[in-house]
Scaffold this motif. Structure first.
Motif, PDB file in Angstrom:
ATOM      1  N   UNK A 202      20.874  42.955  21.790  1.00 32.93           N
ATOM      2  CA  UNK A 202      21.288  41.647  21.003  1.00 32.93           C
ATOM      3  C   UNK A 202      22.096  40.706  22.263  1.00 32.93           C
ATOM      4  N   UNK A 203      22.569  40.705  23.350  1.00 34.38           N
ATOM      5  CA  UNK A 203      23.857  40.476  23.852  1.00 34.38           C
ATOM      6  C   UNK A 203      23.403  39.177  25.139  1.00 34.38           C
ATOM      7  N   UNK A 204      21.925  39.252  24.662  1.00 31.82           N
ATOM      8  CA  UNK A 204      21.048  38.327  25.307  1.00 31.82           C
ATOM      9  C   UNK A 204      19.303  38.245  24.738  1.00 31.82           C
ATOM     10  N   UNK A 205      19.426  36.873  23.961  1.00 35.18           N
ATOM     11  CA  UNK A 205      18.040  36.838  23.562  1.00 35.18           C
ATOM     12  C   UNK A 205      16.889  36.343  24.417  1.00 35.18           C
ATOM     13  N   UNK A 206      15.633  35.896  24.351  1.00 35.79           N
ATOM     14  CA  UNK A 206      15.035  35.086  24.908  1.00 35.79           C
ATOM     15  C   UNK A 206      15.315  33.670  24.750  1.00 35.79           C
ATOM     16  N   UNK A 207      16.476  33.421  23.743  1.00 33.84           N
ATOM     17  CA  UNK A 207      16.322  32.469  23.115  1.00 33.84           C
ATOM     18  C   UNK A 207      17.663  31.739  23.728  1.00 33.84           C
ATOM     19  N   UNK A 208      18.626  32.640  23.992  1.00 36.34           N
ATOM     20  CA  UNK A 208      19.490  32.255  25.101  1.00 36.34           C
ATOM     21  C   UNK A 208      19.329  31.710  26.066  1.00 36.34           C
ATOM     22  N   UNK A 209      18.314  32.666  27.126  1.00 39.28           N
ATOM     23  CA  UNK A 209      17.906  32.513  28.338  1.00 39.28           C
ATOM     24  C   UNK A 209      17.096  31.744  28.773  1.00 39.28           C
ATOM     25  N   UNK A 210      16.530  31.126  27.617  1.00 40.80           N
ATOM     26  CA  UNK A 210      15.247  30.002  27.954  1.00 40.80           C
ATOM     27  C   UNK A 210      16.344  28.787  28.090  1.00 40.80           C
ATOM     28  N   UNK A 211      17.655  29.345  27.802  1.00 40.69           N
ATOM     29  CA  UNK A 211      18.479  27.844  27.370  1.00 40.69           C
ATOM     30  C   UNK A 211      18.778  27.738  28.011  1.00 40.69           C
ATOM     31  N   UNK A 212      19.806  28.739  29.197  1.00 41.67           N
ATOM     32  CA  UNK A 212      20.189  28.422  30.476  1.00 41.67           C
ATOM     33  C   UNK A 212      18.790  27.518  31.509  1.00 41.67           C
ATOM     34  N   UNK A 213      17.716  27.884  31.729  1.00 35.39           N
ATOM     35  CA  UNK A 213      17.098  27.244  31.887  1.00 35.39           C
ATOM     36  C   UNK A 213      16.182  25.447  31.258  1.00 35.39           C
ATOM     37  N   UNK A 214      16.503  25.835  30.601  1.00 31.73           N
ATOM     38  CA  UNK A 214      16.690  24.483  29.085  1.00 31.73           C
ATOM     39  C   UNK A 214      17.779  23.705  30.465  1.00 31.73           C
ATOM     40  N   UNK A 215      18.715  23.899  30.231  1.00 31.97           N
ATOM     41  CA  UNK A 215      19.681  22.901  31.390  1.00 31.97           C
ATOM     42  C   UNK A 215      19.348  22.741  32.560  1.00 31.97           C
ATOM     43  N   UNK A 216      19.156  23.927  33.295  1.00 29.54           N
ATOM     44  CA  UNK A 216      18.695  23.293  34.295  1.00 29.54           C
ATOM     45  C   UNK A 216      18.042  22.173  35.074  1.00 29.54           C
ATOM     46  N   UNK A 217      16.690  22.562  33.422  1.00 32.17           N
ATOM     47  CA  UNK A 217      15.800  20.851  34.085  1.00 32.17           C
ATOM     48  C   UNK A 217      16.020  20.431  33.956  1.00 32.17           C
ATOM     49  N   UNK A 218      17.060  19.837  32.872  1.00 33.88           N
ATOM     50  CA  UNK A 218      18.122  18.918  32.256  1.00 33.88           C
ATOM     51  C   UNK A 218      18.856  18.409  33.155  1.00 33.88           C
ATOM     52  N   UNK A 219      19.431  18.828  33.895  1.00 31.67           N
ATOM     53  CA  UNK A 219      20.087  18.720  34.994  1.00 31.67           C
ATOM     54  C   UNK A 219      19.547  18.149  36.414  1.00 31.67           C
ATOM     55  N   UNK A 220      18.138  19.000  36.573  1.00 27.02           N
ATOM     56  CA  UNK A 220      17.375  18.311  37.656  1.00 27.02           C
ATOM     57  C   UNK A 220      16.930  17.024  37.173  1.00 27.02           C
ATOM     58  N   UNK A 221      16.477  16.311  36.054  1.00 28.81           N
ATOM     59  CA  UNK A 221      16.409  14.988  36.046  1.00 28.81           C
ATOM     60  C   UNK A 221      17.577  14.228  35.491  1.00 28.81           C
ATOM     61  N   UNK A 222      18.700  14.890  35.855  1.00 27.30           N
ATOM     62  CA  UNK A 222      19.500  13.251  36.135  1.00 27.30           C
ATOM     63  C   UNK A 222      19.798  13.191  36.862  1.00 27.30           C
TER      64      UNK A 222
END
Length: 222
Positions: A202-222
């Motif tokens: 439980x140190x890493x959940x799918x939701x936690x992992x997905x949030x990392x890629x969502x941050x990357x995508x948000x940065x790409x759009x800026x």
């Protein structure tokens, strides 16, 4: 997949030789496994993905029954299941992941490069091995001019990439989903490694992992 099977190698000029001699401990394990499993890849695992990627994912090292067997990063082991499911969900992959290098699965906009190219005993490379292999990580980063954002899977990947970029580790502490602007202007986002241990505990959940890629995508759009 046999060791001579075709493998997509997008950054071929940056890769070590198949019989790279630089790390004696890793060479010894490689030769042992070549004798035991002659149909496995059993060689430095090349980068894989889109050479025009905007996102580069830095892994730790090949897994014994995953990339060391198949010749493709994260392919055939548990960590790849979560990684490739997440990449597909984020629109960074095409096709269906089938746990084999010839499954037709492709990355689109992303590429995987590893901090260490060869399988280390117990999945634990030494500091000397990490330092020795950084030359290949550096060559590959230099061949990815469109990659402005990098995701490090685990502390070893984080530390090696920060050192490659000329940063002091004390100035860029590792932390899940933490973002760093490195001295060369590239952006590094940290993630806990998508290993079986981290997900099972439980140190890493799918939701936690997905949030990392969502941050990357948000940065790409800026």
């Amino acid at each position: 997949m046999t060791r001579n099977a075709p493998v997509d190698i997008p950054l071929a000029a940056t890769e070590p030789d198949r019989d790279c001699p630089l790390c004696p401990r890793l060479v010894a394990l490689r030769e042992e496994l070549r004798a035991e499993h002659p149909d496995w890849w059993n060689a430095p695992v090349p980068a894989w993905g889109d050479p025009a990627a905007w996102l580069a994912i830095i892994g730790l090292a090949p897994g014994k029954h995953g990339a060391n067997r198949t010749g493709r990063p994260f392919t055939g082991d548990y960590a790849g299941d979560l990684l490739f499911e997440t990449l597909a969900k984020m629109g960074l992959a095409r096709g269906s992941y089938g746990s084999a290098a010839d499954d037709g699965f492709e990355l689109d906009g992303a590429i995987i490069i590893n901090a260490v190219k060869c399988l280390p005993p117990q999945n634990k490379p030494t500091s000397a091995e990490i330092n020795q292999c950084r030359q290949f990580l550096s060559r590959q980063e230099e061949e990815l001019p469109r990659a402005r954002i990098f995701i490090a899977l685990g502390r070893i990947a984080h530390d090696s990439f920060v050192r490659h970029c000329g940063g002091r580790l004390a100035d860029f502490p590792f932390g899940h989903n933490r973002r760093h602007t490195l001295p060369d202007g590239r952006i590094l986002i940290d993630s806990y490694h998508c290993s079986r241990y981290n997900t099972n505990t439980g140190r890493l959940t799918p939701e936690m992992f997905e949030a990392v890629f969502e941050q990357a995508e948000d940065l790409r759009r800026t």
